[in-house]
Structures are given as C-alpha cells and as structure tokens.
Design an enzyme around this catalytic site. Structure first.
Site, mmCIF file in Angstrom:
data_model
loop_
_atom_site.group_PDB
_atom_site.id
_atom_site.type_symbol
_atom_site.label_atom_id
_atom_site.label_comp_id
_atom_site.label_asym_id
_atom_site.label_seq_id
_atom_site.Cartn_x
_atom_site.Cartn_y
_atom_site.Cartn_z
ATOM 1 N N SER A 208 0.851 -1.198 0.000
ATOM 2 C CA SER A 208 0.000 0.000 0.000
ATOM 3 C C SER A 208 0.883 1.243 0.000
ATOM 4 C CB SER A 208 -0.946 -0.015 1.203
ATOM 5 O OG SER A 208 -1.934 0.980 1.050
ATOM 6 N N ASN A 209 0.310 2.384 0.299
ATOM 7 C CA ASN A 209 1.086 3.624 0.353
ATOM 8 C C ASN A 209 0.588 4.458 1.520
ATOM 9 O OD1 ASN A 209 -1.145 5.433 -0.627
ATOM 10 N ND2 ASN A 209 -1.025 3.980 -2.312
ATOM 11 N N ARG A 210 1.144 5.634 1.693
ATOM 12 C CA ARG A 210 0.860 6.390 2.924
ATOM 13 C C ARG A 210 -0.311 7.371 2.799
ATOM 14 N NH1 ARG A 210 6.125 9.062 3.843
ATOM 15 N NH2 ARG A 210 4.997 10.128 5.494
ATOM 16 N N SER A 211 -1.118 7.239 1.780
ATOM 17 C CA SER A 211 -2.237 8.177 1.639
ATOM 18 C C SER A 211 -3.213 8.029 2.811
ATOM 19 C CB SER A 211 -2.970 7.904 0.321
ATOM 20 O OG SER A 211 -4.126 8.696 0.273
ATOM 21 N N ALA A 275 -4.644 7.405 -3.988
ATOM 22 C CA ALA A 275 -3.314 6.992 -4.456
ATOM 23 C C ALA A 275 -3.444 5.516 -4.845
ATOM 24 C CB ALA A 275 -2.299 7.182 -3.350
#
Ligand code: CTP
Length: 396
Positions: A208-211, A275
């Site tokens: 995943s990502n940090r959004s 994101a």
C-alpha cells in the site's frame, strides 16, 4: 457553512435528549444560531437551562408564554428557520407530525415552517418496528421530511436493537447537507476516490502507500455541502464515513476501477484523489508466506490506469504527488490521462505531504498553465478545487 444559520432544534421526551444537547453545542460552536424548543416531556429528561447555557439563547417551551420576546413564537421561529431538526424525535411526536397535530409549540412551529425538517427518531426497538410507527415514518418521508436514522445498537432499555439515535457527528453532516441543497453543485453527481489501495501479498500482508484519505474526504464533504450528490469510493482509512453520501468500500486498484466505472456512468465529475498502486502481486499467496532462508522475490503486475479508462462527458480531475519535477510530471499526466485539470503537490515540501491537514499545491489547467497556491488547510483547498469544477460544469 453553519455560520449565521438559524437552526430550530426541537427536543422531545426521550432519554436521548442528552444527545440533543450535544448537537445544540456542536451547532453553536460551528457558528449557527440555535433556537431550542422543548416539549413538556423533554423537560422531564433535561432542563431548559442546559440548552440555554449551550446556545446562549432563550429556550422556548410554552405555546402560550405571556412574556416571550417573540409576539407569536411559533410563527416567528418557523419563518426565520433555515432548517428545523427534531432530535430526539419520539414515536409519539412522529405520530403527531404524521397526523398534522399542533397542540404544542414544537408541533405548531413545524406545521407553520417552510424550512426543511430533519426528524431524528430515538426509541425502543419494539416501538420503532411497530407497523404504525413505520407507517408514520413513511408518511413523513413522502412529505419531504428528512428522516435521519435510527440505527441498530445498544438501547437505554438494556437490549440491543433498532431505534438508537444517530450520533451527533453524523447529524452535523446531514444538517450541512440539507442546508447545502441550494448550493452551486445542486443536481450534480460527483464521484470522489480517497485513500491508498491495498494489493494483497498473502492473507495477512499487502502493498500500500501512505495516503491518509484526508484530501478526498475533504472534497466529499465540501461537494455534499454545496448540493452535489456524492459517491465516495474509499480504501480502508482511519476516517469515518461522511454522512449524507454514498460510500463504496474497496481495497485493491482493480476493485476501485470497477467501482469508479460503475459510479461514473451518468456522473458529472470524477475527482481521483486516491493513491492507486501502480503494481500488484501477480498471484497473492493463498496461505501466509513463511519465512525462508534467502531473499524473497515478489512478482508484480501493472494495475489498470483508472483515470485513463474513464471516458465520455465528465469532468476529470487528477492528483499527482511528486518528489521531483513537479510541474513537468504533472503536465505529462494531465495530457496522458486527458484531464480537465490536475492538482499536484511536492511531497518533500513542509506541511504538504501525506496525512497532513494542510497542503501546498500547484493546479495545472487543461492548457497546461500552472498556478501555485499557498499552503492551506485541505478543507480550504477542497473548496477551491470545487470552484474550478463548478466553473467547468457551468460551461459544459
Ligand atoms: N491513477 C489512476 N489509476 C492508476 C494510477 C493512478 O487512476 N492505476 C490516478 C490517481 O488517482 C491520480 C492520478 O492518476 O489522480 C495520478 O496518479 P499517480 O500515481 O501520480 O500517477 P501515475 O500515472 O501512477 O504515475 P507515477 O506513479 O509513475 O508517478
């Protein structure tokens, strides 16, 4: 948007009256002018002084009050209300409204007003589920009353069931939505995506990502408050579902693609604040991957580019979080994805990264012209982005 708005809050005789007090407090803190009308039975549960202290305004309780500052209280309050909210609304009071009875100040005021009325039921589940209450609620709904809740959960009687009053945060969203009905985005259907997609590696892990989803959620609330019908397509984030909008929960890029394509049919605008992972594991493991001796290689496949796939007569807004060559990278995305405009931010700049409440962005229009905006709250930025969307929609 609540600043200076006249809100008439009716409180009827339910143990949930304390939530009515919390609502009065939150509305007042947001700048609304809250006039409370209490029924006789409400005063068995909570004192008028509580509401007077919270709203700093007189509380009306008596249809025949000889010393009221308003000559005909029910008419005066009915006329000046921007919205009326009955919270909590008992089964008895709902029945009175359904019949059009006017035997106390609150029912008289509701009968006299032309403002929208939000009814917030709170009662025992047996009373709520009784066909007569259901009929009364349906009758009110058909007469354009907004029925907010109830939900299922713990009830004061000790049992769990349907009849619990909505929480105040959710009610605030509904009040804002009702007040915003006449906004510049009324009648428009807007789709917003938010958060970071999660691509499974195995049953317990994902990429995943940090959004944080904050920008997308701010857009959703602002669009709703300006009268739009909003669909939010959200990944798991630490934010509560906003009230008064349709929320579709997704995890992966491919689930988001499906939800976006479905929601965009007939929509006026797509704001793609999520994101989206560009790559996902080719085949997520069915069982938890065990630790081995050497390195682990994950094979990834490209995910679909959702924005590029959305076509037709719809305003498309993209977001680009960049760590270098901000404008050039964003301009490229604008062209490739055929966007109406793109909101680009430099994630290395202070106060404008993921999870922050603020953002400093550059907006690039269709012609490729870049405009730098100062650091501001994401909630403020949401308003500016929607100004541009509203302008484009007016033109189309
Ligand atoms: N986006 C999308 N589908 C994807 C990837 C991104 O719809 N598979 C959308 C994002 O929601 C965003 C815009 O495209 O509104 C730009 O996203 P970004 O990740 O910056 O663009 P990419 O094209 O993935 O480029 P890169 O990651 O290489 O910078």
């Amino acid at each position: 948007m609540l600043k200076g708005k006249f809100i008439v809050l009716g409180v009827t005789g339910s143990i949930a009256a304390f939530k009515g007090a919390e609502l009065a407090s939150k509305l007042t803190q947001a700048g609304a002018l809250v006039d409370v009308i209490m029924t006789k039975s409400a005063m068995e549960f909570i004192a008028p002084l509580t509401f007077r202290s919270l709203t700093h305004r007189p509380v009306a309780t008596d249809l025949f009050a000889p010393d009221s500052e308003l000559s005909l209280e029910h008419v005066a309050l009915a006329e000046r209300a921007d919205v009326m909210v009955v919270a909590p609304a008992t089964a008895n009071f709902i029945a009175k409204l359904a019949l059009g009875l006017a035997d106390d100040l609150l029912s008289c005021t509701i009968l006299a007003t032309k403002a929208p009325v939000i009814v917030v039921p709170a009662m025992d589940s047996g009373m709520y589920e009784n066909p007569v209450t259901q009929e009364n609620v349906a009758k009110l709904r058909s007469r354009d009353f907004v029925i907010a809740g109830p939900t299922a959960g713990h009830l004061a009687s000790g049992i769990s069931g349907m009849g619990r009053m909505l929480e105040v945060e959710e009610l605030l969203g509904i009040v804002r939505q009702v007040l915003g009905r006449k906004g510049d985005l009324r009648g428009k259907k807007i789709v917003v995506t938010a958060g970071g997609t999660q691509e499974p590696i195995d049953p317990v892990r994902h990429i995943s990502n940090r959004s944080s989803g904050k920008m997308g959620y701010a857009l959703v609330e602002a669009a709703r408050d300006r009268g739009a019908t909003v669909t939010l397509i959200a990944t798991p984030v630490a934010l509560k579902d906003p009230a008064g909008v349709e929320v579709v929960h997704v995890n992966t890029a491919s689930e988001m693609r499906e939800a976006v394509l479905k929601a965009c049919s007939g929509a006026d605008a797509l704001l793609m604040a999520a994101a989206v992972a560009d790559y996902a594991p080719i085949k997520p493991a069915g069982q938890k991957i065990k630790k081995g001796q050497g390195t682990l290689i994950l094979e990834l496949k490209k995910t679909p580019d959702i924005l590029s796939e959305v076509k037709g007569k719809i305003v498309k807004v993209g977001f680009a979080a960049e760590s270098e060559n901000l404008v050039a990278n964003a301009q490229k995305k604008l062209r490739q994805k055929k966007l109406d405009f793109i909101v680009a931010n430099d994630i290395t700049s202070k106060g404008s990264g993921f999870a922050s409440d603020t953002n400093r962005v550059t907006i690039i229009n269709r012609a490729g012209k870049a405009e730098d905006l100062p650091l501001m709250l994401k909630t403020e930025l949401a308003g500016l982005i929607l100004d541009s969307v509203a302008k484009l929609l007016k033109r189309s």
